[in-house]
Design a protein around this motif. Structure first.
Motif, PDB file in Angstrom:
ATOM      1  N   ILE A 209      30.599  12.127  15.554  1.00 25.50           N
ATOM      2  CA  ILE A 209      30.486  12.054  14.098  1.00 25.50           C
ATOM      3  C   ILE A 209      31.680  12.762  13.464  1.00 25.50           C
ATOM      4  N   PRO A 210      32.431  12.079  12.593  1.00 20.16           N
ATOM      5  CA  PRO A 210      33.548  12.748  11.915  1.00 20.16           C
ATOM      6  C   PRO A 210      33.045  13.722  10.863  1.00 20.16           C
ATOM      7  N   GLY A 211      33.866  14.705  10.545  1.00 21.13           N
ATOM      8  CA  GLY A 211      33.454  15.676   9.550  1.00 21.13           C
ATOM      9  C   GLY A 211      34.627  16.319   8.858  1.00 21.13           C
ATOM     10  N   VAL A 212      34.311  17.067   7.795  1.00 18.81           N
ATOM     11  CA  VAL A 212      35.337  17.754   7.031  1.00 18.81           C
ATOM     12  C   VAL A 212      34.738  19.029   6.456  1.00 18.81           C
ATOM     13  N   THR A 213      35.573  20.077   6.383  1.00 17.35           N
ATOM     14  CA  THR A 213      35.177  21.344   5.771  1.00 17.35           C
ATOM     15  C   THR A 213      35.915  21.517   4.458  1.00 17.35           C
ATOM     16  N   VAL A 214      35.197  21.910   3.405  1.00 16.42           N
ATOM     17  CA  VAL A 214      35.826  22.116   2.103  1.00 16.42           C
ATOM     18  C   VAL A 214      35.399  23.455   1.514  1.00 16.42           C
ATOM     19  N   ASP A 215      36.166  23.903   0.544  1.00 14.28           N
ATOM     20  CA  ASP A 215      35.825  25.087  -0.231  1.00 14.28           C
ATOM     21  C   ASP A 215      34.711  24.706  -1.201  1.00 14.28           C
ATOM     22  N   GLY A 216      33.512  25.179  -0.928  1.00 16.23           N
ATOM     23  CA  GLY A 216      32.367  24.821  -1.747  1.00 16.23           C
ATOM     24  C   GLY A 216      32.357  25.463  -3.120  1.00 16.23           C
ATOM     25  N   ILE A 217      33.297  26.368  -3.383  1.00 14.88           N
ATOM     26  CA  ILE A 217      33.432  26.940  -4.713  1.00 14.88           C
ATOM     27  C   ILE A 217      34.216  25.998  -5.622  1.00 14.88           C
ATOM     28  N   ASP A 218      35.003  25.135  -5.020  1.00  8.89           N
ATOM     29  CA  ASP A 218      35.879  24.211  -5.746  1.00  8.89           C
ATOM     30  C   ASP A 218      35.156  22.881  -5.945  1.00  8.89           C
ATOM     31  N   PHE A 219      34.625  22.663  -7.137  1.00 10.64           N
ATOM     32  CA  PHE A 219      33.899  21.431  -7.425  1.00 10.64           C
ATOM     33  C   PHE A 219      34.727  20.204  -7.086  1.00 10.64           C
ATOM     34  N   PHE A 220      35.997  20.229  -7.416  1.00  6.01           N
ATOM     35  CA  PHE A 220      36.840  19.055  -7.243  1.00  6.01           C
ATOM     36  C   PHE A 220      37.098  18.759  -5.766  1.00  6.01           C
ATOM     37  N   ALA A 221      37.187  19.789  -4.945  1.00 11.15           N
ATOM     38  CA  ALA A 221      37.344  19.582  -3.506  1.00 11.15           C
ATOM     39  C   ALA A 221      36.086  18.970  -2.923  1.00 11.15           C
ATOM     40  N   VAL A 222      34.921  19.473  -3.352  1.00  8.14           N
ATOM     41  CA  VAL A 222      33.650  18.925  -2.881  1.00  8.14           C
ATOM     42  C   VAL A 222      33.511  17.475  -3.321  1.00  8.14           C
ATOM     43  N   HIS A 223      33.804  17.214  -4.584  1.00  8.36           N
ATOM     44  CA  HIS A 223      33.646  15.866  -5.135  1.00  8.36           C
ATOM     45  C   HIS A 223      34.518  14.858  -4.394  1.00  8.36           C
ATOM     46  N   GLU A 224      35.751  15.218  -4.135  1.00  7.96           N
ATOM     47  CA  GLU A 224      36.663  14.304  -3.444  1.00  7.96           C
ATOM     48  C   GLU A 224      36.208  14.033  -2.013  1.00  7.96           C
ATOM     49  N   ALA A 225      35.876  15.097  -1.284  1.00  4.98           N
ATOM     50  CA  ALA A 225      35.458  14.927   0.108  1.00  4.98           C
ATOM     51  C   ALA A 225      34.149  14.157   0.197  1.00  4.98           C
ATOM     52  N   ALA A 226      33.213  14.470  -0.689  1.00  8.05           N
ATOM     53  CA  ALA A 226      31.926  13.762  -0.690  1.00  8.05           C
ATOM     54  C   ALA A 226      32.124  12.293  -0.989  1.00  8.05           C
ATOM     55  N   GLY A 227      33.015  11.999  -1.912  1.00  9.34           N
ATOM     56  CA  GLY A 227      33.264  10.603  -2.251  1.00  9.34           C
ATOM     57  C   GLY A 227      33.738   9.795  -1.067  1.00  9.34           C
ATOM     58  N   GLU A 228      34.568  10.407  -0.228  1.00 11.90           N
ATOM     59  CA  GLU A 228      35.103   9.691   0.929  1.00 11.90           C
ATOM     60  C   GLU A 228      34.038   9.439   1.989  1.00 11.90           C
ATOM     61  N   VAL A 229      33.235  10.463   2.312  1.00  8.97           N
ATOM     62  CA  VAL A 229      32.231  10.260   3.365  1.00  8.97           C
ATOM     63  C   VAL A 229      31.107   9.349   2.885  1.00  8.97           C
ATOM     64  N   ILE A 230      30.780   9.404   1.595  1.00  8.08           N
ATOM     65  CA  ILE A 230      29.748   8.519   1.054  1.00  8.08           C
ATOM     66  C   ILE A 230      30.247   7.081   1.027  1.00  8.08           C
ATOM     67  N   ARG A 231      31.503   6.888   0.611  1.00  3.59           N
ATOM     68  CA  ARG A 231      32.079   5.537   0.641  1.00  3.59           C
ATOM     69  C   ARG A 231      32.067   4.975   2.060  1.00  3.59           C
ATOM     70  N   ARG A 232      32.432   5.790   3.008  1.00  2.00           N
ATOM     71  CA  ARG A 232      32.441   5.352   4.406  1.00  2.00           C
ATOM     72  C   ARG A 232      31.042   4.914   4.849  1.00  2.00           C
ATOM     73  N   ALA A 233      30.023   5.692   4.476  1.00  2.00           N
ATOM     74  CA  ALA A 233      28.654   5.341   4.850  1.00  2.00           C
ATOM     75  C   ALA A 233      28.213   4.050   4.175  1.00  2.00           C
ATOM     76  N   ARG A 234      28.552   3.869   2.908  1.00  2.00           N
ATOM     77  CA  ARG A 234      28.161   2.660   2.185  1.00  2.00           C
ATOM     78  C   ARG A 234      28.776   1.414   2.816  1.00  2.00           C
ATOM     79  N   GLU A 235      29.976   1.557   3.352  1.00  2.00           N
ATOM     80  CA  GLU A 235      30.693   0.409   3.901  1.00  2.00           C
ATOM     81  C   GLU A 235      30.380   0.151   5.367  1.00  2.00           C
TER      82      GLU A 235
END
Length: 331
Positions: A209-235
């Protein structure tokens, strides 16, 4: 399922930024008020607060619609609010009153709203992962692009159910994301003391399973990383793991003396690692949002929380006649 999935590639618009700030501020004020109300002795049961972790819930949930399912933890208020569960109904639920999200029968650790895709907070550590395997399998068969997300803390990630769910999700190629909200403490135990692996991403890799670690204090880092893994799952790309390194402002539960914390640790994270302060600085310094707009949202949210508490205190308690309803078998 109505609606269009938000794009992970497009920058957030002004109205979206204001909406995300409102949700984060609502979570913060909801939790800060519960901290006060619980100390007064009016709230039954245990309460576990999410304050400090708002960027994780909102950064991830901004990409979801009602048809996407999530499973939360015992620290679930933030996930509920970010997923769109009604705040007044949540407060009534925590007070154990009629009109609550579960009619006053679940309390803080068991808030659920299936209409919003919120399968429930959960008092069993790590129990959300197998539930979301089922939800993600159903989503795969429906073929509408829905995803399932399970949240867990760094301690819950060591549960056998989580590891078994990772294997199952990989074998079945499920549209599923494992979110580890790593605040550094499993209850009162430091992650460094009790977890051998330094990286949860490396652990997921053991299951392919691929994964990524982000700074959870940074909303924009979380939003970007989440968008990529969610898009991958949807597709149809299968499961992923997202680790958000963040902090919590309160102890494991209300009443926790937090003697395991280093001197000055809480003061430092409040002053220097507050995701709301970081978000506000980012959007105001860029000129996209004015501070006065954020201040207005703050006041609106405080009014909402006041109303939620007032209505929860005034609402009636369930009666004896309600005891045997909402169960699988009526006796």
């Amino acid at each position: 399922m109505a609606g269009t999935y938000p794009s992970s590639a497009e920058p957030l618009g002004r109205d979206e930024l204001l909406d995300c700030y409102r949700k984060m501020r609502t979570i913060r004020e909801f939790e800060e008020r519960l901290h006060v109300e619980f100390a007064r002795g009016d709230i039954p049961g245990f309460v576990h607060l999410y304050a400090g972790e708002e960027a994780s819930a909102v950064g991830i949930m901004h990409h979801l619609l009602d048809g996407d399912r999530i499973a939360s933890t015992h620290r679930g208020h933030g996930h509920c609010i970010a997923k769109g569960v009604d705040v007044v109904a949540m407060m009534k639920e925590i007070y154990g009153k009629i009109g609550g999200s579960c009619n006053g029968k679940g309390g803080s650790m068991h808030i659920a709203d299936l209409s919003k895709g919120m399968l429930g907070a959960n008092g069993i550590v790590g129990a959300g992962a197998p539930l979301i395997c089922g939800a993600a399998l159903a989503a795969k068969f429906r073929g509408k692009g829905e995803v399932g997300i399970t949240f867990m803390g760094d301690g819950a990630s060591n549960q056998g159910t989580v590891l078994e769910s990772m294997n199952l999700a990989a074998v079945w190629n499920l549209p599923m994301i494992f979110v580890v909200e790593n605040n550094g403490y499993a209850e009162a135990t430091s992650r460094d003391y009790a977890t051998a692996a330094d990286s949860y991403v490396d652990r997921a890799a053991g299951f392919g399973i691929p994964g990524v670690t982000v700074d959870g204090i940074d909303f924009f880092a979380v939003h970007e990383a989440a968008g990529e893994v969610i898009r991958r799952a949807r597709e149809g790309g299968g499961p992923s793991l997202l680790e958000c390194k963040l902090v919590r402002f309160y102890g494991h539960f209300e009443g926790d003396a937090q003697t395991y914390r280093a001197p000055g640790e809480l003061e430092d994270i409040r002053a220097n690692r507050d995701c709301l302060i970081a978000f506000a600085a980012r959007v105001t310094e860029s000129g996209v949002i004015r501070q006065a707009e954020l201040d207005a949202i703050d006041q609106e949210v405080l009014t909402l929380i006041d109303r939620a508490v007032d209505e929860a205190k005034a609402a009636p308690l369930p009666t004896a006649a309600d005891l045997l309803t909402d169960v699988y078998v009526k006796y």
